[in-house]
Design a protein around this motif. Sequence first.
Motif, short mmCIF file in Angstrom:
data_model
loop_
_atom_site.label_atom_id
_atom_site.label_comp_id
_atom_site.label_asym_id
_atom_site.label_seq_id
_atom_site.Cartn_x
_atom_site.Cartn_y
_atom_site.Cartn_z
N VAL A 42 23.85 16.42 10.56
CA VAL A 42 23.84 16.82 12.29
C VAL A 42 23.08 15.61 12.72
CG1 VAL A 42 23.37 17.74 14.42
CG2 VAL A 42 24.51 18.86 12.44
N ASP A 43 22.41 15.55 12.25
CA ASP A 43 21.14 15.07 12.54
C ASP A 43 21.69 13.22 12.56
OD1 ASP A 43 18.21 13.05 11.98
OD2 ASP A 43 18.79 13.92 13.24
N ALA A 64 29.05 14.38 17.89
CA ALA A 64 27.96 15.07 16.67
C ALA A 64 29.09 16.21 15.75
CB ALA A 64 26.49 15.06 16.99
N ALA A 65 29.10 17.27 16.43
CA ALA A 65 29.68 18.33 16.16
C ALA A 65 30.88 18.69 15.25
CB ALA A 65 28.94 19.65 16.60
N ALA A 102 25.01 12.25 13.21
CA ALA A 102 26.06 12.31 13.72
C ALA A 102 25.19 11.62 14.74
CB ALA A 102 26.58 12.85 13.86
N MET A 103 23.87 13.08 15.08
CA MET A 103 23.21 12.44 16.50
C MET A 103 22.34 11.17 16.30
SD MET A 103 23.85 15.13 18.89
CE MET A 103 21.88 15.14 19.70
N VAL A 120 30.35 11.35 8.31
CA VAL A 120 29.68 11.54 9.47
C VAL A 120 29.60 10.74 10.53
CG1 VAL A 120 27.79 13.14 10.21
CG2 VAL A 120 29.12 13.89 8.50
N ALA A 154 19.64 19.53 15.94
CA ALA A 154 20.21 19.04 14.45
C ALA A 154 19.83 20.31 13.68
CB ALA A 154 20.29 17.72 13.75
N ALA A 176 30.23 16.08 12.64
CA ALA A 176 29.49 16.95 11.17
C ALA A 176 30.48 18.10 10.95
CB ALA A 176 27.94 17.69 11.22
N LEU A 202 21.27 23.97 14.26
CA LEU A 202 21.90 24.12 13.29
C LEU A 202 22.36 24.57 11.87
CD1 LEU A 202 24.82 21.27 14.73
CD2 LEU A 202 24.50 24.51 15.17
N PRO A 207 26.15 15.44 21.94
CA PRO A 207 25.92 17.11 20.97
C PRO A 207 27.24 17.30 20.42
CG PRO A 207 25.30 17.58 22.68
CD PRO A 207 25.96 16.00 23.13
N VAL A 243 22.53 20.71 6.36
CA VAL A 243 23.14 20.82 7.56
C VAL A 243 22.50 20.16 9.22
CG1 VAL A 243 24.25 22.16 9.71
CG2 VAL A 243 24.08 22.76 7.24
#
Lengths: 449, 453
Positions: free
Chosen positions: A97-98, A111-112, A100-101, A292, A7, A115, A10, A108, A93
């Motif tokens: 992303v975090d 997650a990507a 999602a992670m 997300v 995260a 996101a 990105l 990942p 961001v």
Amino acid sequence: MRVSPFALFLGVVFAYLVTLQPINDSDLFWHVETGRLTLAGDLPRVEVFSWTARGEPVFTDQWLGDLVLAVARAAAGWPGILALRALAVFALVALVVDAAMSARPRAPIVAAAAALPAILLSRFAWTDRPELLGLVCFALMIRLLRGGDRELLLTIPLLFVWAQLHGSYALGLGLILASCAARAIEEKPERWRFVPIASFAVLATLLGPSGLDAWTSSGGHFLAPPRFIAEEGAPDARTLPGAFFLITLALVIATASLGRRATLRETLVLVPVALVALTATRHTPLLAIAAVPFFASRWPDPIAGLRDRSPAAPEANLGRTRAFLIALLAFLPIAVLDAHVDESTYPRAALAAVPEGAGVFNQYDWGGWLLYAKPSTPVFIDGRLFPYVPDVLADYRAIVGAHPGWESVVARHGVKAMLVRPSDPIAVRATERGWRVAFRDAIAVVLIR
Amino acid sequence: MTRLVVPFLVGALAGALAAVQPINDTDVWWHLATGRETLAQGIVRSDLFSWTVRGAPVSTDQWLGQVVLYLSYAVAGWWGVALLRVVLVGTLIAIVALDASGRVQRPLAVVLATMPALLLTRAVAVDRPELAGFVLFAALLYLLRRGRAGSWRALVACTALVGVWANVHGSFALGAVLTGFVCIEGALRDVARRREYIAVALATLAVTLATPAGIATWTAPGSHFLSPPRDIQEWNVVDVRTPLGVAYAATLALLIASVLAGPRIDPREAVIVIPVAFLSLTAARQAPLLAIAVAPLFAERVAWALAFATRGATAQISRPASTFLAAAAVAIAAMAVAIAPRAPDERAYPRAALDSIPHGDGLFARYEWGGWLIWNAPATPVFVDGRLFQYRGAVLDDYQRIVTAKQGWRDAVTRRGVRALLVVPSDPVAVRARELGWRVIASSESFVLIAAP
């Protein structure tokens, strides 16, 4: 709350990318000017920048956001503004992303992908305004609401800060209340503990300069969005943000239809956020951000069978990775060194011909810039909008469009000069009616009575 | 009979509500005129009614709908047009209710699940082939669900229905696409019937070409989907501040809540609901599609909620009650027929100007009056009207330039050869023309007819 290195990575990438965007948002200027007055100890509670609404009450719901922008400008000039934008995008961001992670550790790719809608949609709001800080707060709120009691308590100070930064806090309050309701339904023992949490959340929104009036701006925008402003229009599938939003909404419905049943908490977040997102284009990123963790926890992992099942990297490696990324972020100032305002769409060359003092009629899109570039000339109207609705705005549209009766409106206001685009209908009609052209180029024309 | 009585009742109620509406759609006039010309001389393939695009190719995708509309007028005048609307709206809602009743036993659940469709379709209860398109959409969903449940005849009927639909209204494209999606899903998951699904999908695609325009039939729906004319209100995006937008937002919220919180929905249902939800978001006139498509899902959820609330008590309609409800439905339908309007509402049109309008080419009139002029002043071709797509580009640009008196409007008047302007007195061009001293031929509070020099 730990943030995953992926995260952070990105976040750093997009922080650097956003520095490529020029500084040219027309609302930035009045935000900075308002913040500058606040910094000097004089929080504007009445209108001071225009001559049409002078003395009228103005909203103070973004006072902290304006102050942050003014401090960034005062400390480091336009590079300071750009650095602030980059840091906000980094935080947004990274949080997205975090989220999602945390919902799908060690996946990942999922997650990507989860996101991606949020990054793509929020991209249209990566501007130099408190609105961007509001989005960061929203992303953090979504992250916290998925946690336990401790995280729920942390939403209250977050909401307090958010309520000083930008009017979008109202949605945050709604989500906290919905989350409290969901938890009270699900957790029968000691469900009473959510009552004070909800109460303090409401109180947090009232502890600002506006008090109860803090709700006026949010309510006004929600119930009567100024539809002639593109970002306040309903999402249009023919535009890029509209298309992304429709795809996101379709993904929410598809994921809900085909995946694991949503929890009550998830439902009470996604449904109201989807409704709010439908009301205006500028609200569309909210659904993508809220969705997300929902996406991440349900989407299939395309490489699940191929994934390396080696044990997780030691803590020390993760620490070194995070330190590296933070260090990389520290080099951000290099990216912002040559920050400057892109004035290619503003009438800089026309300023010398614009008279000082009250009486100048200006293009709406230039109002914010004008009060920064020529403070000795109060504006007719600018992007703050609400001090001007409904009468001044109606008069503005009558004049700039040269509607029947425009001359009487001009006389009533005492307009003595106009700074408009050559293609504006008034630019053509006024010259036919005897106004003198004091300046003309491809961008602007100055007309004097 | 019991299963049919509730759909019949809600359909009759919907028809009665539709009967109260006046005949005032701005497009009904040119649809009638086109239907009349079709019966008189065959399919209308080039423009007959304007002087700006005379002879240009026109879309023929609604020819059958226009013929049916004109026949209703020819048989029973304006009352016939209104009755057609009543029948179509009633049929539409009855089919929605029938579809919803396929999975639940509770009549109240069926009624409640049909309410969003009843509310949202109020906006499209218009005197145009478009309304028939909605009826065919509802019928197709009914058939697709039964076809996917195992009825081969229902699947074949889908193909026939889309074939008719392709000649009634351009919305057939949605039907063809949905049939394709359902058949793909069926072919993937129901291996035993894979050939059936493939055959139906291909046949449905082929039947859409059995129209006067052939493959060009897809042009109009494609244009509308990819480039909707946003300056027309019904083609604008759904605005949740309007009554239609509120109803739509509530329906969408209920859908999201239903799929999030309820049992996982069948992929057979998802393959219908998701594309329709997507399409419904693209324009206000597509919004009712969502309510029609989700009625069965809503009925399931409402039935579950009612069962939970009543602790599982059953709620069947007794035979006497069923008879009473059927009689009530008949009475409501009869009332709808009786109260349907017998004349159009022309208050928004410049009837008083008709005697003063010059014959022949050269009249510039407001867009909203174009269709009405086609029907009421056939000796005076129009500048522009609601058919829109053939005017896109230069003609529409000139129309906007002239009516708003923008820069270059006088050049456009001269270049086009405009002889007279029929506009609203507050229109910028009316104000400017009078400032310039152009002669006013006739005027009232609602119109002004000005001679161009």
